[in-house]
Scaffold this active site. Structure first.
Site, PDB file in Angstrom:
ATOM      1  N   GLU A  36      13.515 -14.156 -22.221  1.00 11.01           N
ATOM      2  CA  GLU A  36      13.379 -12.690 -22.111  1.00 11.01           C
ATOM      3  C   GLU A  36      13.620 -11.974 -23.439  1.00 11.01           C
ATOM      4  O   GLU A  36      14.449 -11.061 -23.523  1.00 11.01           O
ATOM      5  CB  GLU A  36      14.331 -12.151 -21.027  1.00 11.01           C
ATOM      6  CG  GLU A  36      13.978 -12.664 -19.648  1.00 11.01           C
ATOM      7  CD  GLU A  36      14.751 -12.007 -18.505  1.00 11.01           C
ATOM      8  OE1 GLU A  36      15.735 -11.294 -18.762  1.00 11.01           O
ATOM      9  OE2 GLU A  36      14.356 -12.208 -17.343  1.00 11.01           O
TER      10      GLU A  36
ATOM     11  N   GLU B 258      11.367 -17.585 -13.435  1.00  9.50           N
ATOM     12  CA  GLU B 258      12.459 -16.933 -12.688  1.00  9.50           C
ATOM     13  C   GLU B 258      11.812 -16.105 -11.599  1.00  9.50           C
ATOM     14  O   GLU B 258      11.031 -15.182 -11.908  1.00  9.50           O
ATOM     15  CB  GLU B 258      13.310 -16.035 -13.589  1.00  9.50           C
ATOM     16  CG  GLU B 258      14.191 -16.794 -14.539  1.00  9.50           C
ATOM     17  CD  GLU B 258      15.199 -15.909 -15.260  1.00  9.50           C
ATOM     18  OE1 GLU B 258      15.631 -14.881 -14.709  1.00  9.50           O
ATOM     19  OE2 GLU B 258      15.531 -16.262 -16.412  1.00  9.50           O
TER      20      GLU B 258
HETATM   21  O1  AHR Z   1      18.687 -15.278 -13.347  1.00 13.37           O
HETATM   22  C1  AHR Z   1      19.587 -14.305 -13.780  1.00 13.37           C
HETATM   23  C2  AHR Z   1      19.139 -13.641 -15.079  1.00 13.37           C
HETATM   24  O2  AHR Z   1      17.990 -12.894 -14.845  1.00 13.37           O
HETATM   25  C3  AHR Z   1      18.748 -14.554 -16.203  1.00 13.37           C
HETATM   26  O3  AHR Z   1      19.829 -14.972 -16.962  1.00 13.37           O
HETATM   27  C4  AHR Z   1      17.846 -13.703 -17.032  1.00 13.37           C
HETATM   28  O4  AHR Z   1      16.884 -14.435 -17.726  1.00 13.37           O
HETATM   29  C5  AHR Z   1      17.253 -12.728 -16.045  1.00 13.37           C
HETATM   30  O5  AHR Z   1      17.339 -11.420 -16.479  1.00 13.37           O
END
Ligand code: AHR
Length: 499
Positions: free
Chosen positions: A173, A292
């Site tokens: 990110e 994610e």
């Molecule tokens: O999964 C939790 C968090 O969400 C991760 O660390 C990050 O990459 C995202 O913002």
């Protein structure tokens, strides 16, 4: 009862399904590692300190890859802190989650755990506070057979054979202002290109994932993908997408329509990849890594309190969302959306796996149990392999606060020569069942051999340690010859058809 029709044809295949879409994620965050997968002294712990009750549940999910060690955590992480004798490893402040990382579990330990879980590691490098040198060194440490500084150090540290990590994330990110060492798209594209190039020079069998924008709501979204891919297209294999949904205002119909947005997100990023491909006259195709995805919102307020009362603690109960039945429906819909985009989405990581926004929960002094979302993930991962078929669905549509023309039924279907056809279907209607007429044309005489239904009359129902089976799938009565399959109101369905 409402009616819907689903047409499937053997010749209309979206793509082979890459099994890595059923991956997951363990970050050094909250109780994912400490008191999650690892708890020396727990009654089920093995000699390495890993909890067997947890690994047994992970195996049930059949998780082919696990992204590690972050997440936001990775952007301040020194991978070298996590190797060598445990007693010598430094304790570090983790600025991402305001906790203290002990490094008790590191690279060797996690690779041991992944082996036990029948999984492969997808390793994220730090492109926040570190750079290309650390990136190429960790590949040499993990994957080179021996005879060099870093590979010999791995052998000295007890692992004669390389770990053979095939999939690497180039940071996390990186457009987020919350990220340590966040970057502009151009800065990131340059460093991702150079890191990936050097990592592949060390081991040309690896694949790499460039960070897409951290979200569609970011002002950088879109332009970020285009600019950074312009810099690194030739040297990377996938672009990451991250997406979480929530229902904070208790608007369930709208919440269950959110996968319209996910589908749009996937198609938008695929188009940007292709635009860069066209611009570069490239033959190579960059695919997508939805590394994610989940529901995440239940724990937000509690986490804000914890940061205030216990800063810099270790293994704090952060991001411990307790998932209800409607969350399981949305997770099922997200899986359906991934399957329907199987030609572009080649990797998926449910974020996360244990305790932290997770299908598996543990208690420190007790056992481990499956949350509601565990079940659609388990069923899709075990049965959703083979070829993804193009589902032609005709059904009623409705409008919600944010979405128009939302189909009442969403479905994906997979096919293998030995197993026949498996349909995953969600009925979004909260009050009424749907009679699903399936036209399987070229498949010949297939019969429904099983129909599993996940339903609860209360969309807010949850599983707990004391009552772990409140929301679990049950087998439905099979339809008689010529009868439609009934998808109960608000339900996730897995229908298997065979000769
Ligand atoms: O999964 C939790 C968090 O969400 C991760 O660390 C990050 O990459 C995202 O913002």
């Amino acid at each position: 009862m409402k009616k819907a029709k689903l047409i499937l044809d053997k010749d209309y295949v979206i793509s082979d399904i890459d099994k890595r879409i059923y991956g997951s994620f363990i970050e050094h965050l909250g109780r994912a590692v400490y008191t999650g997968i690892y708890q020396p002294g727990h009654p089920t712990a093995d000699k390495l300190g890993f909890r067997k009750d947890v690994v047994d549940l992970v195996r049930k999910l059949n998780v082919p890859i696990v992204r590690y060690p972050g997440g936001n955590f990775v952007s301040g992480f020194n991978w070298e802190d996590s190797i060598g004798p445990v007693a010598d490893r430094p304790k570090r402040l983790d600025l991402a989650w305001k906790t203290t990382e002990t490094n008790e579990v590191g690279l060797h330990e996690f690779c041991d755990w992944a082996r036990q879980a029948d999984s492969e590691v997808m390793y994220a490098i730090n492109l926040g506070t570190r750079g290309t040198d650390a990136a190429r060194n960790v590949v040499e440490y993990a994957n080179h057979k021996g005879g060099s500084y870093w590979s010999d150090l791995r052998i000295k540290n007890g692992a004669k054979d390389p770990f053979g990590i095939k999939l690497w994330c180039l940071g996390n990110e990186m457009d987020g202002p919350w990220q340590m060492g966040s970057k502009t798209a151009y800065e990131y594209g340059r460093i991702a290109n150079e890191a990936s190039k050097m990592m592949k020079w060390v081991d040309d069998s690896i694949e790499t994932v460039a960070c897409g924008s951290s979200g569609t709501g970011m002002p950088t979204f879109g332009e970020w993908e285009y600019t950074m891919l312009t810099e690194c297209y030739d040297n990377v294999d996938y672009v990451s997408l991250h997406r979480y949904y929530g229902n904070p205002h208790n608007e369930t119909e709208d919440f269950l329509a959110s996968t319209m947005d996910l589908d749009d997100f996937i198609k938008t990023v695929a188009s940007i990849c292709d635009a860069v491909k066209g611009k570069k006259h490239a033959k190579k195709q960059v695919h997508l890594s939805l590394d994610e995805w989940n529901v995440w919102y239940h724990s937000n307020e509690q986490d804000q309190q914890l940061y205030k009362t216990e800063p810099w603690g270790n293994a704090l109960p952060l991001l411990e969302d307790i998932y209800n039945f409607e969350d399981a429906l949305l997770v099922g819909l997200m899986l359906i959306t991934m399957l329907k985009n199987a030609d572009r989405v080649k990797i998926g990581c449910l974020a996360q796996l244990v305790n932290v926004i997770a299908p598996i929960m543990t208690s420190k002094n007790g056992g481990a149990w499956a949350q509601t979302i565990f079940y659609p993930v388990m069923q899709a991962s075990n049965l959703g392999r083979g070829k993804s078929l193009l589902p032609q669905i005709t059904c009623e549509k409705f409008d919600t606060k944010h979405y128009s023309d939302v189909p009442v039924v969403d479905a994906a279907a997979v096919f293998t020569d030995d197993e026949g056809v498996t349909i995953f279907a969600v009925n979004r209607d909260l009050k009424e069942g749907v009679a699903l007429d399936c036209d399987l044309r070229s498949f010949g005489d297939l019969k429904v051999v099983s129909h599993s239904v996940l339903h609860h009359d209360d969309v807010k129902a949850i599983n707990t340690e004391a009552n772990p089976n409140e929301v679990v799938p049950v087998e439905a009565q099979l339809p008689r010859e010529g009868e439609a399959i009934v998808l109960p109101a608000a339900s996730w369905n897995v229908i298997r058809l065979a000769k």
